[in-house]
Design an enzyme around this catalytic site. Structure first.
Site: not given
Ligand code: IPM
Ligand code: MN
Length: 345
Positions: A133, A184, A217, A241, A245
């Site tokens: 990032y 990784k 993974d 990140d 999710d």
């Molecule tokens: C998150 C989001 C952000 C990230 C995006 C919107 C830049 O996906 O907060 O997880 O990648 O960190």
């Molecule tokens: Mn995200």
């Protein structure tokens, strides 16, 4: 002492879910003062400015927390304002801890056959200020057949150590049994070597906490196959990140997931994990629970632990009663789902 909170609703469904969260925060008995900031895509398109000059310093010096909705708007395809504001705060306020708990709040919300509330209860700490990032890299011969693009992944000893230490400290303070570090390092050897050595060194200071390493993974597979094997997971910015999710899906979906961007002891930023979902904006269908649990997390950070626990109990009670938005199987709109939680407070 009054805690000062900057409220940034942002784009898309941000304003609706933050409104639901604000109703809870207005009701709860805690000494809070709110200031609203209208930074969003509309403002950016109108003025060309993401955040006015001096705003970051204002947040840094004059607030205890930022309560943020979501950023992202199809009219700003490069997400410039989102990057300036959200990533800008993460980096410039040095919010190195991305705290993303994964806790199933109701047995019926489990997407995994045979796995329930006792299995899905873990915490992910994502490094939030370095890795892929940092935006270091460049291109050469762009637009030609010989085009080259380089995108760097940066790890520093200081950055790696502080997030790993935070994970162990959290495990100790909350009675969690183990910390898993995931990366990784079979492929990304240089960064991986730094992460693994640092992990082993810090782990040696926390002999009461078990520790183990897992390739990322394999981690994604095990989170689905056997989520009960995890208590605390610590990982880098990009892997964090991605796996958060997945974590959100394990707890019933992006609609219920909360997160904190924290620098312990300093102003910190709290946001639901879901994005701005432009196609649902203004339709009163977004789930307000992510934003409401985010408000609870912020209260806990500010020292209002009882109030945070009360909000979580009210959320659980509303889910148990089926008084939710459609993503959780209910039939309520955003406002009514928020009211159902408010009534139970
Ligand atoms: C998150 C989001 C952000 C990230 C995006 C919107 C830049 O996906 O907060 O997880 O990648 O960190
Ligand atoms: Mn995200």
């Amino acid at each position: 002492m009054t805690k000062r909170i900057a409220v940034v609703a942002g784009d898309g469904i941000g304003p609706e879910v933050i409104d639901a969260g604000m109703r809870i925060l207005d009701k709860i008995d805690a000494d809070l003062a709110f200031t609203y900031f209208g930074w969003n895509a509309d403002e950016y398109l109108r003025t060309g400015i993401s955040m006015p000059p001096g705003a970051m310093d204002d947040i840094r010096h004059n607030y205890d927390a930022v309560y943020l909705g979501a950023f992202g708007d199809p009219r700003v395809p490069d997400m410039k304002h989102a990057a300036d504001i959200l990533l800008g705060m993460r980096f410039q306020l040095d919010l190195y801890v991305n705290y993303r708990p994964v806790k199933l709040l109701n047995e019926n919300l489990s997407p995994l056959k045979g796995k329930g509330m006792k299995d899905i209860d873990l915490v992910i700490f994502r490094e939030n200020t370095e890795g892929a990032y940092v935006g270091m890299g460049g291109n050469f011969k762009k637009g030609t057949a010989e085009e080259i693009a380089v995108q760097e992944d940066v790890s520093t000893r200081k950055g790696v150590e502080r997030i790993i230490r935070h994970a162990f400290e959290f495990a100790r303070q909350t009675g969690r049994k183990s910390v898993c570090m995931s990366d990784k390092n079979n492929v990304m050897r240089f960064g991986g070597d730094l992460w693994l050595r640092t992990f082993e060194e810090v782990a040696a200071e926390y002999k009461d906490i078990e520790h183990f390493h897992m390739f990322v993974d394999a981690l994604t597979m095990q989170m689905v196959r056997a989520p009960e094997m995890f208590d605390v997971i610590v990982t880098n910015n990009m892997f964090g990140d991605i796996v958060t999710d997945l974590g959100a899906a394990l707890q019933g979906g992006l609609g219920v997931a909360a997160s904190g961007n924290i620098h312990p002891g300093r102003v910190s930023l709290f946001e639901p994990i879901h994005g701005s979902a432009p196609k649902y904006a203004g339709k009163d269908i977004a789930n307000p629970i992510g934003a409401i649990l985010t408000a609870a997390m912020m209260l806990e950070y500010l020292g209002f632990n009882d109030q945070a626990a009360r909000i979580e109990r009210a959320v659980i009670a509303a889910i148990d009663a089926g008084e939710t938005t459609s993503d959780l199987g209910g039939s309520l709109g955003t406002k009514a789902a928020g009211e159902a939680i408010l009534r139970r407070l």
